[in-house]
Design an enzyme around this catalytic site. Structure first.
Site, mmCIF file in Angstrom:
data_model
loop_
_atom_site.group_PDB
_atom_site.id
_atom_site.type_symbol
_atom_site.label_atom_id
_atom_site.label_comp_id
_atom_site.label_asym_id
_atom_site.label_seq_id
_atom_site.Cartn_x
_atom_site.Cartn_y
_atom_site.Cartn_z
ATOM 1 N N HIS A 492 -7.329 -6.180 3.690
ATOM 2 C CA HIS A 492 -5.894 -6.025 3.437
ATOM 3 C C HIS A 492 -5.168 -5.538 4.696
ATOM 4 O O HIS A 492 -4.195 -6.143 5.155
ATOM 5 C CB HIS A 492 -5.713 -5.016 2.291
ATOM 6 C CG HIS A 492 -4.293 -4.725 1.942
ATOM 7 N ND1 HIS A 492 -3.677 -5.260 0.837
ATOM 8 C CD2 HIS A 492 -3.349 -3.947 2.544
ATOM 9 C CE1 HIS A 492 -2.415 -4.834 0.785
ATOM 10 N NE2 HIS A 492 -2.202 -4.029 1.806
ATOM 11 N N GLU A 493 -5.666 -4.438 5.270
ATOM 12 C CA GLU A 493 -4.982 -3.864 6.444
ATOM 13 C C GLU A 493 -5.060 -4.812 7.638
ATOM 14 O O GLU A 493 -4.137 -4.888 8.447
ATOM 15 C CB GLU A 493 -5.574 -2.491 6.794
ATOM 16 C CG GLU A 493 -5.417 -1.439 5.707
ATOM 17 C CD GLU A 493 -3.985 -1.258 5.206
ATOM 18 O OE1 GLU A 493 -3.037 -1.534 5.966
ATOM 19 O OE2 GLU A 493 -3.806 -0.866 4.034
ATOM 20 N N HIS A 496 -2.194 -7.249 7.521
ATOM 21 C CA HIS A 496 -0.968 -6.689 8.109
ATOM 22 C C HIS A 496 -1.030 -6.779 9.632
ATOM 23 O O HIS A 496 -0.074 -7.178 10.289
ATOM 24 C CB HIS A 496 -0.836 -5.206 7.742
ATOM 25 C CG HIS A 496 -0.316 -4.953 6.370
ATOM 26 N ND1 HIS A 496 0.843 -5.522 5.885
ATOM 27 C CD2 HIS A 496 -0.777 -4.146 5.367
ATOM 28 C CE1 HIS A 496 1.060 -5.083 4.653
ATOM 29 N NE2 HIS A 496 0.087 -4.262 4.307
ATOM 30 N N HIS A 624 4.350 7.071 -1.753
ATOM 31 C CA HIS A 624 4.927 5.769 -1.409
ATOM 32 C C HIS A 624 6.450 5.785 -1.498
ATOM 33 O O HIS A 624 7.128 5.234 -0.642
ATOM 34 C CB HIS A 624 4.410 4.674 -2.361
ATOM 35 C CG HIS A 624 3.116 4.072 -1.933
ATOM 36 N ND1 HIS A 624 1.919 4.695 -2.151
ATOM 37 C CD2 HIS A 624 2.830 2.902 -1.312
ATOM 38 C CE1 HIS A 624 0.946 3.929 -1.671
ATOM 39 N NE2 HIS A 624 1.464 2.841 -1.161
ATOM 40 N N PHE A 626 8.482 8.662 -2.106
ATOM 41 C CA PHE A 626 9.198 9.868 -1.676
ATOM 42 C C PHE A 626 8.893 10.260 -0.236
ATOM 43 O O PHE A 626 9.577 11.098 0.337
ATOM 44 C CB PHE A 626 8.894 11.039 -2.621
ATOM 45 C CG PHE A 626 9.364 10.780 -4.031
ATOM 46 C CD1 PHE A 626 10.703 10.522 -4.289
ATOM 47 C CD2 PHE A 626 8.471 10.760 -5.096
ATOM 48 C CE1 PHE A 626 11.150 10.250 -5.581
ATOM 49 C CE2 PHE A 626 8.903 10.499 -6.390
ATOM 50 C CZ PHE A 626 10.248 10.238 -6.632
ATOM 51 N N ALA A 627 7.873 9.648 0.354
ATOM 52 C CA ALA A 627 7.573 9.972 1.751
ATOM 53 C C ALA A 627 7.140 8.736 2.532
ATOM 54 O O ALA A 627 6.741 8.829 3.681
ATOM 55 C CB ALA A 627 6.476 11.031 1.814
ATOM 56 N N GLY A 628 7.211 7.557 1.875
ATOM 57 C CA GLY A 628 6.853 6.314 2.571
ATOM 58 C C GLY A 628 8.088 5.428 2.555
ATOM 59 O O GLY A 628 9.175 5.874 2.240
ATOM 60 N N GLY A 629 7.925 4.177 2.829
ATOM 61 C CA GLY A 629 9.099 3.301 2.882
ATOM 62 C C GLY A 629 9.349 2.532 1.602
ATOM 63 O O GLY A 629 10.091 1.556 1.609
ATOM 64 N N TYR A 630 8.723 2.949 0.486
ATOM 65 C CA TYR A 630 8.752 2.103 -0.710
ATOM 66 C C TYR A 630 9.787 2.506 -1.762
ATOM 67 O O TYR A 630 9.702 2.061 -2.895
ATOM 68 C CB TYR A 630 7.360 2.071 -1.359
ATOM 69 C CG TYR A 630 6.399 1.160 -0.630
ATOM 70 C CD1 TYR A 630 6.242 -0.176 -1.014
ATOM 71 C CD2 TYR A 630 5.667 1.614 0.453
ATOM 72 C CE1 TYR A 630 5.374 -1.014 -0.346
ATOM 73 C CE2 TYR A 630 4.796 0.778 1.137
ATOM 74 C CZ TYR A 630 4.648 -0.533 0.731
ATOM 75 O OH TYR A 630 3.792 -1.363 1.401
#
EC number: 3.4.24.70
Length: 711
Positions: A492-493, A496, A624, A626-630
């Site tokens: 997966h990574e 990206h 994801h 509250f502290a990520g870009g989601y």
């Protein structure tokens, strides 16, 4: 003078071919970032005085400013994620408001905005290549709608002075809160430690887990700890938490660990509840300032979906998943009953993973632990790189020693084209390090491909990526032996990373993963996961680490059959996260009658067959959103799953056993999805160019065995 001397040797301010990760320390952060911001401020002022609506006088100097900040801040932020210390944290926290202030100043520069607008309105607009048009539209909130300009003002540029000041305060506060949220999750995860001395308490746990627990005990001062005799230390990091939930026959232990995991960062000084409320309140205020009715609309302004289309997709998938998920629970209950389990009629959250694992072993005769010896990290990486060569015509060569690294376990690689020329580089940091590294897996950019940032003597700066995982580290003289899920995560990574590294786009601000609509970024990563189930690919990586024996054919067939095991339940889990995210960013009223936990419980009624515990506090560690870009974007995992399953079905249509067809389709995937970066609209053009039509959810439902349910 001494200050100047120390600045001249500060690694953050040097010109470097690769970031000096090995020497950057917390004490470099305050002086280095302040000096950098001072320098960039002067460059910005100069640009504002001399700006003209042309590429050389506007975009190129602007890219240099943006890139320098992105690279240097990216470097210290990365170190905080993989080599966290209280000193580094404090230093970043102190200079962060100054960095945000500069970014806001840059994003709200009227002279630059007006120059972009002049380009947009000039008769030459239609002669610009599409990548340049998208760059202008993306970077200055000018969106294309039937050749009219709509000022999306996402950076607050069109606000009156007092409103702009309010907007900037909100941005500063949000940045601070998301960092605090993340730190609380890390600290709460680290805080839980359960030392076990009686082997009866950990019955059922496999040797790999016991080895890991003993290793953790040694690191905490129990130097004589061994896998056989203990003591064993259990933590809440994934490589420790998951084996307990899957294998511990001790139900009380499972309950204790589950409850601890679910209540992370929800009490005492690490409580994230008030932080979440404040984040949601400020996001709503920001949306209103910008003229939107809720934060989800702000989020969707830069995505392919709208709130309505995202909701529609989630509901379509939810209704296809519900009946199979209900059946999953019934199957578990009757299986547990057959095994004489006293909890069979009242299975709850800390039983599900355990009994699912037993049922899977019984149904498919697959034991995750017995598979581990076939998935040693070196073999998995060799197979993954072999697949990349087949599909995309690239070679991945070890390049350890070429670039400095932050830990001796980190590997460095070079990507070469078919002529042997380097086209990109990447770092790979595979193992869990609970004391200093945040959990999860991620890919990020170090450098983007760029014509403007090319060093003297070369025409383009090559892209550099970093891949970070948290898998089981080597124990003793054994290599890292992976679960099948960890194998999927690496694939997966790498997906990206490939999109970042194989870009052909030379405009740095829209190259690689930059400026790709958020709900399309998961397409290549999820696409790569499909290959874990492809026979030839799997057989090339699944070699026993001691004997070299290939995974037996019958085990592969069982793995394939097990792919759709509990697909309804697993689908619902993702849909719950996505739905609660959208609810909190559309309908939730901060400070209203309903709390965030009420929203979570309400959403769970439709997305969890077994209702959550009343004291469920999973939101407090939902990094994801509250502290990520989601934020208002978690749905994009499902959105991109539809795209990626459909993209993989192009290979199925061509014939997975037809190597020539696979190579041709792989080349087409490379030339579209991986090469075009953010320079073209992903759905309208890039996907359709690859697939020859709009995407369909049918391949995803088929791959998950859920098609029947919708018939």
């Amino acid at each position: 003078m001494a200050a100047e001397d120390s600045l001249s040797s500060n690694p953050l301010l040097q010109n470097f071919e690769f970031p000096p990760f090995d020497v950057v320390d917390a004490h470099h952060v305050r002086p280095g970032i302040r000096a950098l911001l001072h320098q960039l401020e002067a460059e910005l002022e100069q640009l504002e005085k001399t700006v003209e609506p042309s590429w050389p006088k506007l975009v190129e100097p602007l890219e240099k400013i943006i890139d320098r900040l992105t690279v240097v801040w990216g470097m210290i932020n990365h170190l905080k994620a993989v080599k966290d210390t209280p000193e580094l944290r404090a230093a970043i926290e102190e200079v962060q408001p100054e960095k945000v202030k500069f970014q806001l100043r840059l994003g709200q520069s009227k002279p630059i905005y007006n120059a972009f607008k002049s380009i947009r309105e000039s008769p030459d607009w239609n002669t610009l290549i599409e990548a340049r048009q998208r760059l202008i539209c993306a970077n200055y909130g000018i969106r294309l709608f039937s050749a009219q300009i709509k000022e999306a003002v996402l950076s607050g540029i069109a606000l009156e002075d007092d409103k702009r000041e309010e907007f900037n305060k909100i941005e500063q506060e949000l940045e601070k809160l998301s960092h605090k949220f993340s730190e609380n999750v890390l600290d709460a995860t680290k805080k839980f430690e359960k030392l076990i001395t009686d082997k009866k308490e950990i019955e059922g746990l496999p040797p790999s887990a016991l080895g890991l627990f003993a290793q953790a005990a040694v690191s905490k001062g129990h130097e004589n700890a061994t896998a056989d005799a203990g003591p064993w230390l259990i933590t809440l990091d994934a490589p420790s938490y998951l084996p307990v939930m899957q294998h511990a026959t001790n139900r009380a232990l499972r309950e204790e660990v589950y409850r601890a995991y679910l209540s992370r960062a929800s009490s005492g000084e690490l409580d994230n509840t008030a932080i979440i409320d404040q984040i949601l309140k400020l996001r709503l205020e920001k949306a209103k300032l910008l003229g939107y009715s809720n934060y989800a609309e702000v989020s969707m302004a830069t995505k392919m979906a709208t709130v309505e289309t995202a909701d529609e997709l989630l509901e379509k998938l939810r209704s296809a998943s519900w009946a199979p998920a209900v059946q999953d629970i019934e199957d578990l209950k009757s299986f547990a009953k057959d095994q004489g389990a006293i909890e069979a009629d009242s299975l709850t959250h800390w039983d599900i993973t355990f009994w699912s694992e037993r049922l899977r072993e019984s149904k498919y005769d697959i034991n995750e632990e017995e598979l581990r010896p076939y998935f040693s990290l070196p073999k998995v990486m060799a197979g993954l790189f072999g697949l990349a060569k087949t599909l995309f015509g690239i070679d991945v060569a070890p390049a350890d020693g070429v670039a400095p690294v932050w830990n001796s376990d980190v590997r460095f690689y070079c990507i070469k084209d078919s002529s042997g020329n380097p086209t990109a580089y990447f770092y790979f940091d595979p193992y869990s390090r609970p004391s200093e590294k945040r959990d999860g897996a991620w890919m990020d950019e170090v450098f983007s491909r760029s014509r403007v940032m090319a060093q003297k003597g070369s025409s383009v700066r090559l892209p550099v990526a970093q891949m970070v995982c948290n898998q089981t580290p080597p124990v003793g003289d054994k290599p890292s032996l992976m679960t099948f899920r960890e194998v999927e995560t690496v694939f997966h990574e790498f997906g990206h990373a490939l999109q970042h590294m194989l870009t052909k786009e030379d405009e740095g601000l829209v190259a690689g993963i930059r400026n790709i609509e958020w709900d399309a970024v998961e397409l290549p990563s999820q696409f790569m996961e499909n290959w874990c189930y492809h026979r030839d690919t799997l057989m090339s990586i699944a070699k026993h680490y001691q004997t070299g024996e290939t995974l037996p054919e019958n085990v592969y067939k069982k793995l394939l059959a097990a792919r759709t095991f509990r697909a309804g339940s697993l689908s619902l889990r993702q849909l719950k996260f996505a739905t609660v995210d959208l609810e909190l960013h559309t309908k939730y009223v901060p400070g209203g009658t309903e709390s965030i936990y009420d929203v979570d419980q309400r959403v769970s009624m439709k997305t969890q067959v077994i209702p959550p515990l009343p004291e469920d506090r999973f939101l407090c560690s939902f990094s994801h959103i509250f502290a990520g870009g989601y934020a208002a974007g978690y749905y994009s995992y499902k959105w991109a799953e539809v795209l990626s399953a459909d993209a993989f079905s192009a290979f199925e249509d061509a014939g997975l056993d037809d190597i020539k067809a696979v190579k041709e389709t792989g080349q087409r995937f490379r030339n579209t999805i991986l090469a075009l970066g953010g320079g073209k609209a992903p759905l309208q053009q890039v996907f359709v160019e690859f697939r020859g039509r709009e995407p369909s959810p049918e391949p995803l439902l088929r791959h998950n065995g859920l098609l029947v349910a919708t018939a």
